[in-house]
Design an enzyme around this catalytic site. Structure first.
Site, PDB file in Angstrom:
ATOM      1  CB  SER A   1      -0.973  -0.048   1.191  1.00  0.00           C
ATOM      2  OG  SER A   1      -2.018   0.874   1.022  1.00  0.00           O
TER       3      SER A   1
ATOM      4  CG  ASP B   1      -6.205  -3.623  -3.486  1.00  0.00           C
ATOM      5  OD1 ASP B   1      -7.032  -2.870  -2.915  1.00  0.00           O
ATOM      6  OD2 ASP B   1      -4.985  -3.595  -3.240  1.00  0.00           O
TER       7      ASP B   1
ATOM      8  CG  HIS C   1      -5.045  -3.081   0.321  1.00  0.00           C
ATOM      9  ND1 HIS C   1      -4.436  -2.561  -0.793  1.00  0.00           N
ATOM     10  CD2 HIS C   1      -4.559  -2.360   1.371  1.00  0.00           C
ATOM     11  CE1 HIS C   1      -3.632  -1.576  -0.447  1.00  0.00           C
ATOM     12  NE2 HIS C   1      -3.677  -1.447   0.865  1.00  0.00           N
TER      13      HIS C   1
END
EC number: 3.4.14.11
Length: 761
Positions: free
Chosen positions: A349, A469, A499
């Site tokens: 991320s 995601d 994610h």
């Protein structure tokens, strides 16, 4: 379990024998295969003085134990080897399987028995994962096969866990960055937490650039969240222009201060287990949070090249090009004399995003990035096609909200006292610059777009991304991966999770593949390892991965959408609007069930449909007002087995990342019945129907033709499956919640769906 073995490096017989002997397996080329087999097996039980005992608890056939077989005149056959190999790898007869040969086929066992090449078979067996998720050799080393002597030991081109994690050096340094982001007249200092083994040689580094790592301010974050309810405002038509990003670091000069040892240590910092894995194998671990975080100075600039420069300065320090101090007093400098200058970055991320940004600087010393679920353009994270578009699961978040979350200097009361007033001024400027009211692309977002600098990347690149995601959406990796120079070593793992990390999944040897790659790039191992370009998780089969060459096909399949006109009303009754605004998950559930304001088109597939790339809707439509949102989702609709998007724990603490060090759970995506699956989706402000930088009027009740690209994916559907197209306006998870009274009319006869279908088998 099914094997998808990427990390094993085929080797010569001579090398295999030498590596086996170096580990204490007293095999010889001149010895008979069965004799070498017995020597190998007895060494596996090095904790036992009497190795007959554990061998007697294994079987060589349904009616013969292994000890009896080894002391008999019976010949070593494929059937015996396979059955014993399965047991060595942790599979239990009559529990995990009944017929070994059927099971070998089912799990895709990677070793093909050859009595003339038995030593090569045994070599590969050591490098093969056990049911527990660790390779046999790593399991043996974790039990003490080799001492923790703080020296490098390799097997099959990969480093083994021989560095002492019970006696690590933990130190803090403050790197001077060529920045003054808080405008205080001093160069910003960047806190670096270092964990490293006591090695006698220079070692490489794993660096995680994590703005979260020094703490997060959830209270400030929650107060800053934006209200999603509002009215979509028509925008004046114009062409948006931006200038190339021109970040210029400030001048610095070499320090003449005396050199000193570390003056600050620490006992614990939350770690990333992939880093732990490499720490036990002789890689230093660095955790850096960058400007505007606790222990550092500066303002949280959130995604621009000033923030990236604060991480780049650390790589420069590791290579002797920047200064680090022992404390904020700046009275002593400290050298990274333990470093070989080579760095791999890790993390998911925001962390992976900083890896991409760092790579686009072309900084010397950055050898590899392992970027998971990484952003390549911050506009595409918080906006989409001229609309504010909250990341999946986080309605109301925007970049200034993220700034509040990560500006951890305000968690230090003294820093808050001295700097909060100025911070609030800078934060206000940031809130204005991101242009939330319009949703437009502008210079602020362009300065946080790494794609134009992709040609500056020169390190090896590894991306992982979930095709489910909807936080960091698949377009982020699709765009950066396809923008990378062809000359680069570039690799992409695409899975069907959301994610999430994937390094501890049972079905793929990701950790070991990264070990082989990093040993090659950072430790000078000429191991001949080659990682495929794209490794894609087959959505139709459990625990199956395939090698591909491209993300995005060039062939298109055109699919008709119907022959009538459909109307999509934007307005909801007050009760439904409040309910959906309170719980966007209720909206999604009813949308997928056909109960929201929407058009639903079900397409029964007459042939297989291998999607690879960006599905595109070509639509003829009109709006009853001079504005409009169009949202679309494609579903694989109907009950069948599909992947869940969150990995499930198969076994707790199954994976030992060293020698009794940093254990973690073994996981895998469950493959189970579900009623539908989102294949892809997207949202569009109809004023941006031509392109992102062009704002056009929407003429009331006049037909328009639009091209609407959805998020890219690779997803295979079979003949007889139902592809459901869902078209609607307001998306209560992502877009502004506009309940104004307008409607869209679609002419389905003049509309169609284009599916990219290039695939590799």
């Amino acid at each position: 379990m099914r094997y998808n073995q990427l990390s094993y490096i085929p080797t010569s017989l001579e090398t295999a024998v030498a590596e086996l002997q170096a580990l204490g397996f007293a095999v010889q080329q001149e010895q008979a295969p069965k004799e070498n087999f017995a020597i190998f097996l007895r060494k596996l039980f090095f904790h036992f003085q009497d190795t007959d005992y554990p061998l007697s608890h294994m079987i060589a056939s349904k009616d013969l134990d292994l000890l009896t077989f080894l002391t008999s005149d019976a010949t070593l056959t494929k059937e015996v080897f396979d059955l014993v190999a399965l047991q060595v790898l942790g599979f239990i007869p009559a529990v995990d399987f009944t017929d070994a040969q059927d099971f070998i086929q089912k799990i895709g066992f990677p070793i093909v028995f050859d009595s003339q090449q038995l030593l090569l078979n045994l070599h590969q067996l050591l490098a093969t994962r056990q049911k527990s998720g660790v390779t046999l050799i790593d399991s043996l080393v974790s039990q003490g096969l080799l001492p923790m002597d703080n020296c490098y030991h390799y097997f099959n081109g990969k480093a083994l866990a021989t560095f002492d994690t019970t006696s690590l050096i933990r130190e803090v340094v403050y790197v001077e960055a060529p920045l003054d982001t808080d405008q205080d007249g001093q160069l910003d200092l960047i806190k670096v937490n270092i964990i490293r083994p006591k090695a006698s040689t220079a070692i490489p580094s794993m660096m995680t650039a994590s703005p979260y790592h020094q703490g997060i301010n959830e209270t400030a974050n929650d107060k800053k969240l934006h209200r999603m309810e509002g009215e979509l405002s028509p925008k004046a038509p114009r062409r948006i222009t931006v200038e190339p990003t021109d970040f210029q670091p400030l001048a610095t000069k070499p320090s003449r201060l005396p050199v000193n040892e570390c003056q600050e240590t620490f006992s614990h910092i939350s770690s990333y287990t992939l880093n732990d894995y490499f720490l036990a194998r002789g890689f230093a671990n660095l955790y850096v949070s960058g400007v505007g975080t606790a222990g550092s100075t500066g303002f949280m600039t959130s995604g621009d090249y000033a923030q990236i420069e604060s991480f780049k300065a650390v790589i420069d320090w590791l290579n002797g090009r920047a200064t680090a101090y022992t404390s904020h007093k700046r009275d002593y400098q400290i050298k990274a004399d333990w470093s070989n200058g080579l760095v791999a970055t890790t993390g998911k991320s925001y962390l992976g995003t900083m890896s991409t940004g760092l790579a686009t600087t072309g900084v010397d010393g950055l050898a590899v990035i392992i970027a998971e679920a990484a952003i390549s353009s911050w506009y595409d994270y918080y906006r989409e096609n001229g609309l504010v578009c909250s990341p999946g699961g986080y309605p109301g978040e925007d970049l200034d909200v993220l700034t509040e979350l990560t500006y951890s200097r305000n968690l230090l009361p003294g820093d808050y006292l001295r700097h909060n007033d100025h911070y609030q001024q800078l934060l206000s400027q940031q809130s204005q610059a991101l242009e939330r009211q319009s949703g437009n692309y502008n210079q602020f977002w362009h300065d946080r777009n790494y794609l134009p600098q992709a040609d500056r990347i020169k390190c090896e690149v590894v991306y992982t991304h979930g095709l489910q995601d909807w936080n960091v959406k698949p377009r982020q990796v699709y765009n950066i991966f396809n923008a990378l120079p062809d000359s680069l070593g570039k690799h992409l793992f695409l899975h069907h999770g959301e994610h999430v990390y994937m390094h501890n999944w049972q079905s793929i040897d990701f950790r070991e593949a990264m070990n082989a790659l990093l040993c090659q790039k950072m430790l000078g191992q000429n191991n001949g390892f080659t990682l495929p370009t794209i490794i894609w998780q087959d959505n139709q089969k459990e625990q199956t991965w395939k090698e591909l060459t491209a993300f995005g096909g060039h062939s298109k399949r055109q699919i008709a959408l119907g022959d009538d006109h459909v109307l999509i009303d934007n307005h909801y009754g007050e009760e439904d609007f409040k309910r959906y605004s309170k719980d966007f998950r209720a909206f999604k559930a009813e949308l997928f069930e056909g109960k929201a304001n929407q058009a639903v088109i079900d397409i029964l597939l007459e042939e297989d449909l291998p999607i690879n790339g960006q599905a595109c809707l070509k639509l003829k439509l009109k709006s009853s007002e001079n504005k409009g949102i169009l949202a679309a989702q494609l579903l694989d609709y109907g009950k069948k087995k599909r992947f869940a998007d969150i990995p499930a724990i198969l076994e707790l603490d199954s994976i030992d990342n060293g020698q009794q060090f940093a254990r973690e759970a073994l996981k895998e995506l469950p493959f189970k019945d579900s009623p539908y699956r989102v294949v892809t989706k997207g949202v569009l402000n109809l004023q941006h129907r031509s392109d992102l930088l062009t704002i056009e009027d929407i003429p009331n009740d006049q037909w328009m033709t639009i091209t609407f690209h959805l998020q890219p994916t690779i997803y295979h559907m079979a003949k007889g499956d139902t592809l459901r197209v869902v078209l609607y306006t307001t998306d209560f998870e992502h877009t502004i919640r506009d309940n104004s009274n307008y409607a869209l009319t679609l002419d389905l006869e003049q509309s169609y769906l284009l599916i990219p279908t290039d695939e590799e088998e």
